[in-house]
Design a protein around this motif. Structure first.
Motif, PDB file in Angstrom:
ATOM      1  N   THR A   1       0.810  -1.218   0.000  1.00  0.00           N
ATOM      2  CA  THR A   1       0.000   0.000   0.000  1.00  0.00           C
ATOM      3  C   THR A   1       0.848   1.274   0.000  1.00  0.00           C
ATOM      4  N   LYS A   2       1.854   1.333   0.834  1.00  0.00           N
ATOM      5  CA  LYS A   2       2.674   2.538   0.942  1.00  0.00           C
ATOM      6  C   LYS A   2       3.862   2.512  -0.013  1.00  0.00           C
TER       7      LYS A   2
ATOM      8  N   LYS B   1       3.824   0.839  -2.813  1.00  0.00           N
ATOM      9  CA  LYS B   1       3.287   0.681  -4.178  1.00  0.00           C
ATOM     10  C   LYS B   1       3.939  -0.493  -4.919  1.00  0.00           C
TER      11      LYS B   1
ATOM     12  N   HIS C   1     -10.444   4.343   4.086  1.00  0.00           N
ATOM     13  CA  HIS C   1      -9.024   4.254   3.746  1.00  0.00           C
ATOM     14  C   HIS C   1      -8.701   2.795   3.417  1.00  0.00           C
TER      15      HIS C   1
ATOM     16  N   ASP D   1      -6.088   1.519   2.159  1.00  0.00           N
ATOM     17  CA  ASP D   1      -4.739   1.099   2.561  1.00  0.00           C
ATOM     18  C   ASP D   1      -4.768   0.509   3.970  1.00  0.00           C
ATOM     19  N   ASN D   2      -5.476   1.184   4.864  1.00  0.00           N
ATOM     20  CA  ASN D   2      -5.547   0.715   6.252  1.00  0.00           C
ATOM     21  C   ASN D   2      -6.294  -0.619   6.353  1.00  0.00           C
TER      22      ASN D   2
ATOM     23  N   THR E   1      -6.597  -2.877   4.023  1.00  0.00           N
ATOM     24  CA  THR E   1      -5.765  -3.923   3.426  1.00  0.00           C
ATOM     25  C   THR E   1      -4.697  -4.383   4.402  1.00  0.00           C
TER      26      THR E   1
END
Length: 309
Positions: free
Chosen positions: A80-81, A83, A167, A169-170, A172
């Motif tokens: 997520t962060k 990529k 969110h 990303d969170n 996931t």
């Protein structure tokens, strides 16, 4: 035969938590997470070290779960962060965990002979149903909360859930962490049941987990979260029973276990498509029969009109 069957059920219950973890990543999140092969060993390594040093087996299992959470969080962060592709993130973390697990144990394998574990006083056949029911029930309750629904929606349609302000990303990271936590917990239980931890104990766990999930869904269905988790647990047991019977064939031995697993997964993947094809053929034949009957059936009103003229 009876002892082999009981042993297969016992083993299936021990691996059931790992199957549930694989279900979370592959079915709920639609995330191809290969961290499983590493986090399973991480759980076993943490449990082995702590139990051998005199810590409580319950505390060791809890720490193994936390270690799995951390491994899953790292995979989620890479994806997520950072990529990085999800499949590649899992592979990178799996490779990194090999060295981390070696650091935890300090040697390639560790024995727990002569130490007290969770299963010293009680058989897994009696303890594990309770453990699986409690953890499975808590997971079902969580997946029906707002946060749990957001995790489920992330796998179904991430773009839609982002439009509602969630969110992804969170969610996931949370889902992947929870899945690997369960996998590591399963690894710690396997270690305490077998009495040793080994660096290679996690190899192929992702395939076994997939086999359990696919077999369970093919046999028992997955129309709801509760039914899907139950299918993963029962699929794990069915898988172990199939393996136990397969190994009793004269021309097969223990070295063929990976081949047996691959064949089981292939068959399990074919089953849903075959079932769909048979169902479609049945529906098509039914429609053809209805159309044929409508074509050859002469309406009564038409007969009266014909006689009038």
């Amino acid at each position: 035969m009876a002892s082999a069957l009981l042993g297969a059920v016992e083993s299936g219950l021990l691996y059931a938590l790992m199957a549930i973890g694989v279900y979370i990543t592959f079915r709920i999140l639609d995330f191809p997470d290969l961290t499983v092969d590493g986090s399973f060993t991480t759980g076993g390594a943490i449990a082995a070290v702590m139990v051998s040093q005199g810590y409580s087996p319950v505390l060791a299992s809890l720490c193994a779960f936390i270690g799995g959470l951390a491994a899953g969080a790292c995979t989620g962060l890479l994806h997520t962060k950072g990529k990085i592709n999800g499949l590649l993130s899992g592979i990178l973390m799996m490779i990194a965990l090999y060295s981390i697990n070696m650091r935890i144990m300090g040697k390639p394998n560790m024995s727990l002979l002569g130490t007290d574990t969770l299963f010293t006083a009680i058989s897994p056949l009696y303890l594990m149903p309770f453990v699986v029911i409690v953890i499975g029930g808590l997971l079902v309750c969580f997946l029906h909360t707002d946060l749990g629904l957001a995790v489920r929606a992330t796998g179904d349609n991430a773009r839609m859930i982002r439009s509602f302000g969630a969110h992804t990303d969170n969610t996931t990271i949370l889902g992947v962490s929870l899945a690997n936590g369960l996998v590591a917990l399963s690894g710690s239980l396997i270690t305490q049941q077998t009495g040793f931890a080994d660096m290679s104990m996690g190899i192929g766990m992702i395939v076994i987990g997939l086999a359990s999930v696919i077999i369970g869904e093919a046999i028992f269905g997955a129309r709801s979260v509760l039914r899907a988790i139950l299918a993963a647990v029962l699929g794990s047991i069915v898988y172990r029973i199939i393996v136990a019977f397969a190994l009793r064939v004269e021309w097969l031995d223990a070295s063929d276990l990976k081949l047996i697993t691959a064949v089981i997964v292939i068959v399990a993947l074919f089953l849903p498509s075959v079932q769909r094809r048979l169902k479609q053929n049945k529906v098509a034949k039914k429609r053809s029969a209805e159309l044929a009957s409508m074509t050859f059936e002469q309406p009564k009103g038409g007969e009266r009109n014909a006689s009038h003229f």
